[in-house]
Design an enzyme around this catalytic site. Sequence first.
Site, PDB file in Angstrom:
ATOM      1  CG  ASP A   1      -2.163   0.864   0.993  1.00  0.00           C
ATOM      2  OD1 ASP A   1      -2.128   1.750   0.109  1.00  0.00           O
ATOM      3  OD2 ASP A   1      -3.169   0.680   1.707  1.00  0.00           O
ATOM      4  CD1 TRP A   2       0.354   5.754  -3.422  1.00  0.00           C
ATOM      5  CD2 TRP A   2      -0.010   3.547  -3.468  1.00  0.00           C
ATOM      6  NE1 TRP A   2       0.271   5.344  -4.744  1.00  0.00           N
ATOM      7  CE2 TRP A   2       0.042   4.016  -4.796  1.00  0.00           C
ATOM      8  CE3 TRP A   2      -0.207   2.182  -3.264  1.00  0.00           C
ATOM      9  CZ2 TRP A   2      -0.105   3.166  -5.907  1.00  0.00           C
ATOM     10  CZ3 TRP A   2      -0.359   1.338  -4.365  1.00  0.00           C
ATOM     11  CH2 TRP A   2      -0.303   1.835  -5.654  1.00  0.00           C
TER      12      TRP A   2
END
Length: 911
Positions: free
Chosen positions: A307-308
């Site tokens: 995920d970012w």
Amino acid sequence: MVSSIAAIFLLASCAGASLPARQDTGIPPDAVYPGAADPATQAGAKTLESSPPFYPSPWMNPGVLDWEDAYAKAKDFVSQLTLMEKVNLTTGTGWEGEQCVGQAGAIPRLGFRSLCMQDSPVGVRDTDFNSVFSSGQSVAATFDRGLLYARGYAMGSEHKGKGVTVQLGPVSGPLGRTPEGGRNWEGFGPDPYLAGVGMAQTIKGIQDAGVIACAKHFIGYEQEHFRQSGEAQGFGYNITESISSNIDDVTMHELYLWPFADAVRAGVGSVMCSYNQVNNSYACQNSKLLNNLLKDELGFQGFVMSDWEAQHTGVASALAGLDMTMPGDTVFNSGDSFWGTNLTLAVLNGTVPEWRIDDMAMRIMAAYFKVGLTLDEPPINFNSFTLETYGPVHASVGGDIQQVNWHVDVRGDHASVIRNIGARATVLLKNVNNALPLSKPKFVAVIGEDAGPNKFGPNGCSDRGCDNGTLGMGWGSGSANFPYLVTPDSALQSQALADGSVYQSILDNHAASEIEALVSQDNIVAIVFVNADSGEGYISVDGNEGDRNNLTLWNSGDDLIKNVSAQCNNTIVVIHSTGPTLVADWYDSPNITAILWAGVPGQESGNSITDVLYGKVNPAARTPFTWGPTRESYGTDILYTPNNGHGAPQEDFVEGKFIDYRYFDKHNITPIYEFGFGLSYTTFEYSNLVVTCANAGKYTPTTGTTAPAPVFGNNFSTNLSDYLFPNGSFPHIWQFIYPYLNTTDAKAASADPYYGKTAAEFLPPNATDGSPQPLLPAGGAPGGNPELYDVLYTVTASIKNTGKLNGEEVPQLYVSLGGPDDPKLVLRGFDRLSIDAGQTATFSTDILRRDLSNWDPVKQDWFISSYPKTIYVGPSSRNLPLSMPLGQALNQTLGNSTLHNVIDRRHKLSR
Ligand SMILES: *[C@@H]1O[C@H](CO)[C@@H](O)[C@H](O)[C@H]1NC(C)=O
Ligand SMILES: *[C@@H]1O[C@H](CO)[C@@H](O)[C@H](O)[C@H]1NC(C)=O
Ligand SMILES: *[C@@H]1O[C@H](CO)[C@@H](O)[C@H](O)[C@H]1NC(C)=O
Ligand SMILES: *[C@@H]1O[C@H](CO)[C@@H](O)[C@H](O)[C@H]1NC(C)=O
Ligand SMILES: *[C@@H]1O[C@H](CO)[C@@H](O)[C@H](O)[C@H]1NC(C)=O
Ligand SMILES: *[C@@H]1O[C@H](CO)[C@@H](O)[C@H](O)[C@H]1NC(C)=O
Ligand SMILES: *[C@@H]1O[C@H](CO)[C@@H](O)[C@H](O)[C@H]1NC(C)=O
Ligand SMILES: *[C@@H]1O[C@H](CO)[C@@H](O)[C@H](O)[C@H]1NC(C)=O
């Protein structure tokens, strides 16, 4: 005793079929199995629990069914790549560096453009001329595999049309442990079986359209609060680490991992690891989760992306099973990366073995080819960071203005799909005195802000981070820009005018006296629209930091309903929400003649609800979660306050597998509307339950070993000067993440003060071992041991439409696994059948081996317990008119086809 005899009979014959009985574990049949003790007492639910290491990271198996062609193509391609080109595939170029929300490095030498990762699970985010689909939670309420697939295919087509490589969806993490969870609406509800069907159908749809799907967020990501320490600090919580979801092994397998198994079995190309920790190890560097559960046991052959900014280490995450870092930088726009330069160095200095970088590249390219992508895909034709035609090529840098948006209209005829899903997802919770469907009513009053537009326009609030006007979508990165939003007010007015009705609406919830004056008139039907919103943790709306603070309606919705129904004896309530709300105060008012839950339906909201209210669509949707009488009745809640000083907040999943209806059943709490409940304008009758034994073979735990880890391509140079940035050949873009070194001094190039630690100094044992590894008993193929998916029984029942209208019905199959630590019932089958008035249809569903199995944490395999099992069929989780113990089912089968079974049994005995 009768039931236990039945159970033994079951195990001895039809379920020669089944997994080994508990006897095979050496534990006497009636002893309580230690691993199946109260989850609260199990290791994983404990505060500060640790996560066991699992190394080496399983490498791809190019021979796996349905992946052979993809791996053959990947091998051809990856074999040509240099080390830095492989690193490029694994590492994002940095936040806002290019067009998409995340982009990997390109391979210009081979003319290969970079992979584009783009939100969201409801449509193409951050662009224009795209559609907005209903949420995952809404489409789950259709209980319709065809609609789940159609939505996935349409969304995938839109991403494809914009040049996207990976659509960042679908979601089953969060699963929905707590009803307040901010992102629950993105997924398919808290039942793992329904969520698994939702994942599989959506993934097949997206990937059939030629785009890689991304099953997210893996795993235990059940709340927004404290998912990232930086975000939490922004809200004033002084913590330095992300929350840890402490989950025991049985709960992990039987609940949270289940839908991901379906995703992997459906061939998903990528999986996104989540922000949170699980048992105090970050999900993107947790070898137990990525190496053991996902890649080994579930046999996942695609790639894991972070995920970012969910990556926290370089070498450690690589060896724990991460394959791609997104968006590539250590923190947004730092210009530094745990990978990029660092991964090049780590391979050169031997801490990340060559086979591991090759495995990353192979997994990424196999997923790519598997969905039909080619080496010369058309360019990306939009830019996530501006809607203007001309803008900076690199938003993080600015300047260099060029055309960045081509405004390609990718919507096709998806409006009709969305309208249809919106209507077929609307759950009719109450309908008395034939209040619905409406038929040319004399006077329609529509009340509530939720019926009208957002004054700032449908996209007026960034990432839908407000609750103004009708709720068509939750907020956060799971959003997309509306092309338009048909409000209930406009659609209902058009219908009323066509009918010759009188129509008046008041869209201000607080205009009490004006509302009273309107709805107290005679001959009126008052339709009240209310909502409750939630979203992702980086936006706080009205003090809700992603997760909802309460389960009541927003904007004084409950008062609005009470005020209207006090004046009008034909009050119809429509709820748009991201989960259950508390309705106990008013749902049984005799003046409230109908209640509908319309979820978050996307762009066609008003048309969809009009179709249902006026009977153009006869409702059949089922609530994909429980409506409890109080907040406390759910038994679980968000952790709103850090509970571990400045360290990682500890969220112990002490309820184990008992969430949502399983909790209500266990604690004898009567819900207002149970899981799976939903009415129709017609009526149905269930009869004639038949259970047929499928004579599946005996379960065989997987044995054997893998091949050694393969490497692809030529030996690479170990001379650091070959890895310097190629000065002069192209401009170095500020803040961009590259695979190159800026000096031949490795320590200086890495800029890591700790550079130089050897593998032995900081890596777990076996982390770099590329020798053949034992296969896991529960593994062996995508989704786990393939025999878990053997059909053990086929169940059929007759369903008659006994009313006067044609309609649709959602028969559901539940199983009681029978043990003291099992839920009373678990959903294990459903269908949505169209049945005309007076007609009878047959519901048919298979019970797979996994459907009857429990997880054995000691043997690390599935087993079927000897507790007596019963199956139930009916229209909801608490309305189950048909049932049969499986022992009796077997008798029935023997009665029907004795010879066949007896022969089969002899055959098994003689082996
Ligand atoms: C890596 O990707 C970047 C960004 O797309 C590109 O500029 C560079 O040339 C690539 N490097 C290699 C070695 O292919
Ligand atoms: C957070 O806690 C640490 C450790 O006690 C302290 O040094 C720091 O000043 C605190 N930060 C804030 C913003 O309160
Ligand atoms: C390498 O990783 C470390 C953290 O482990 C980071 O501080 C450093 O900036 C990275 N180097 C580069 C060149 O990105
Ligand atoms: C190898 O490179 C990685 C990434 O920069 C670094 O973390 C590690 O300390 C290096 N190890 C050795 C032995 O040089
Ligand atoms: C929009 O919603 C916000 C809360 O989300 C509220 O404060 C504001 O008053 C609303 N504005 C309008 C114009 O409705
Ligand atoms: C629940 O939260 C909503 C949204 O913030 C708010 O409008 C409402 O007043 C809250 N309800 C209660 C009972 O505090
Ligand atoms: C129902 O509505 C009527 C007006 O039609 C009103 O007189 C009555 O008090 C209402 N009853 C309740 C329980 O709200
Ligand atoms: C509402 O009240 C009116 C007048 O008392 C009555 O005629 C009508 O049947 C009632 N409607 C419903 C739905 O109960």
